[in-house]
Design an enzyme around this catalytic site. Structure first.
Site, PDB file in Angstrom:
ATOM      1  N   CYS A  97       0.852  -1.188   0.000  1.00 20.23           N
ATOM      2  CA  CYS A  97       0.000   0.000   0.000  1.00 20.23           C
ATOM      3  C   CYS A  97       0.887   1.236   0.000  1.00 20.23           C
ATOM      4  O   CYS A  97       2.042   1.186   0.415  1.00 20.23           O
ATOM      5  CB  CYS A  97      -0.961   0.011   1.188  1.00 20.23           C
ATOM      6  SG  CYS A  97      -0.212  -0.264   2.775  1.00 20.23           S
ATOM      7  N   GLU A 141      -7.215   8.517   5.082  1.00 20.39           N
ATOM      8  CA  GLU A 141      -7.060   8.219   3.661  1.00 20.39           C
ATOM      9  C   GLU A 141      -8.378   7.955   2.942  1.00 20.39           C
ATOM     10  O   GLU A 141      -9.305   7.385   3.508  1.00 20.39           O
ATOM     11  CB  GLU A 141      -6.170   6.983   3.489  1.00 20.39           C
ATOM     12  CG  GLU A 141      -4.760   7.206   3.997  1.00 20.39           C
ATOM     13  CD  GLU A 141      -3.838   6.036   3.759  1.00 20.39           C
ATOM     14  OE1 GLU A 141      -2.631   6.285   3.635  1.00 20.39           O
ATOM     15  OE2 GLU A 141      -4.306   4.877   3.703  1.00 20.39           O
TER      16      GLU A 141
END
Length: 171
Positions: free
Chosen positions: A65, A112
C-alpha cells in the site's frame, strides 16, 4: 520529500502536502491505495511492515500500500509500488474506494481515501527489506481466523478491507 495528494471525500484534488504533515496528529485526508495479490491456489500475499515504518511497524498487512504521485493514476502507482516493495509486478484491477481514519499511538494517523486493487501472481517475490520485514502466502480461511483471534497484529485498514472483500465481494 514525498508530496501526498490531498482530496475531499469525493476524491477531488485539493493540493499537495508533505507525507509528514499528512500523517501528523489526526491526519489530513489524502489519496492512497491498497493492493491484494492472490496466487494460483487462491492464497493472499501478505507482508509484515518493516520495523522502520513510522506508523504500524511490524504489523501484518495487505500485499502493499502507498500513495499515488501527482502524475499517476491508481493502477500505475500501485504497479510501481508493488515493484518497489515486493519485487514484482502484475496486472491489477481497481475494485472500490473507501475513506477511513486510524490513529497509531501518539505518533500519528492515517486519514485516507483508499482505493483497493487486486491482482494475480504466482512467481518469485523479492521484498525490499527497508519496506518489508517478512511476507507469506496465506489461505483466506486461515487469515480470517487469525485476524479474529489476533486483531492487534494487523493494520486497521487491512482488517477493514479483508472484512469488505471477503464478506461482500468474494474475491
Amino acid at each position: 520529500m514525498d508530496q501526498i495528494i490531498l482530496v475531499d471525500k469525493e476524491d477531488n484534488f485539493l493540493g499537495f502536502e508533505s507525507k509528514e504533515k499528512c500523517h501528523a496528529g489526526e491526519g489530513i485526508l489524502h489519496r492512497a491505495f491498497s493492493v491484494f495479490v492472490f496466487n494460483d491456489k487462491g492464497e493472499l500475499l501478505i507482508q509484515q511492515r518493516s520495523k522502520e515504518k513510522r506508523l504500524w511497524p511490524l504489523f501484518w498487512s495487505n500485499t502493499c500500500c502507498s500513495h499515488p504521485r501527482g502524475n499517476e493514476d491508481y493502477e500505475s502507482a500501485a504497479k510501481r509500488r508493488l515493484r518497489e516493495e515486493m519485487g514484482f509486478s502484475c496486472e491489477l484491477e481497481w475494485l472500490y474506494r473507501f475513506q477511513y481514519q486510524a490513529r497509531y499511538k501518539d505518533i500519528g494517523s492515517e486519514n485516507e481515501l483508499c482505493s483497493v486493487l487486486v491482482g494475480r501472481y504466482s512467481g518469485e517475490v523479492r521484498p525490499n527489506p527497508k519496506e518489508v520485514a517478512d511476507y507469506r502466502w496465506v489461505g483466506l480461511e486461515e487469515l480470517q481466523k487469525d485476524i479474529e483471534q489476533n486483531p492487534d497484529k494487523y493494520t486497521p485498514w487491512f482488517r477493514m478491507e479483508v472484512k469488505e472483500l471477503f464478506s461482500e465481494r468474494n474475491v
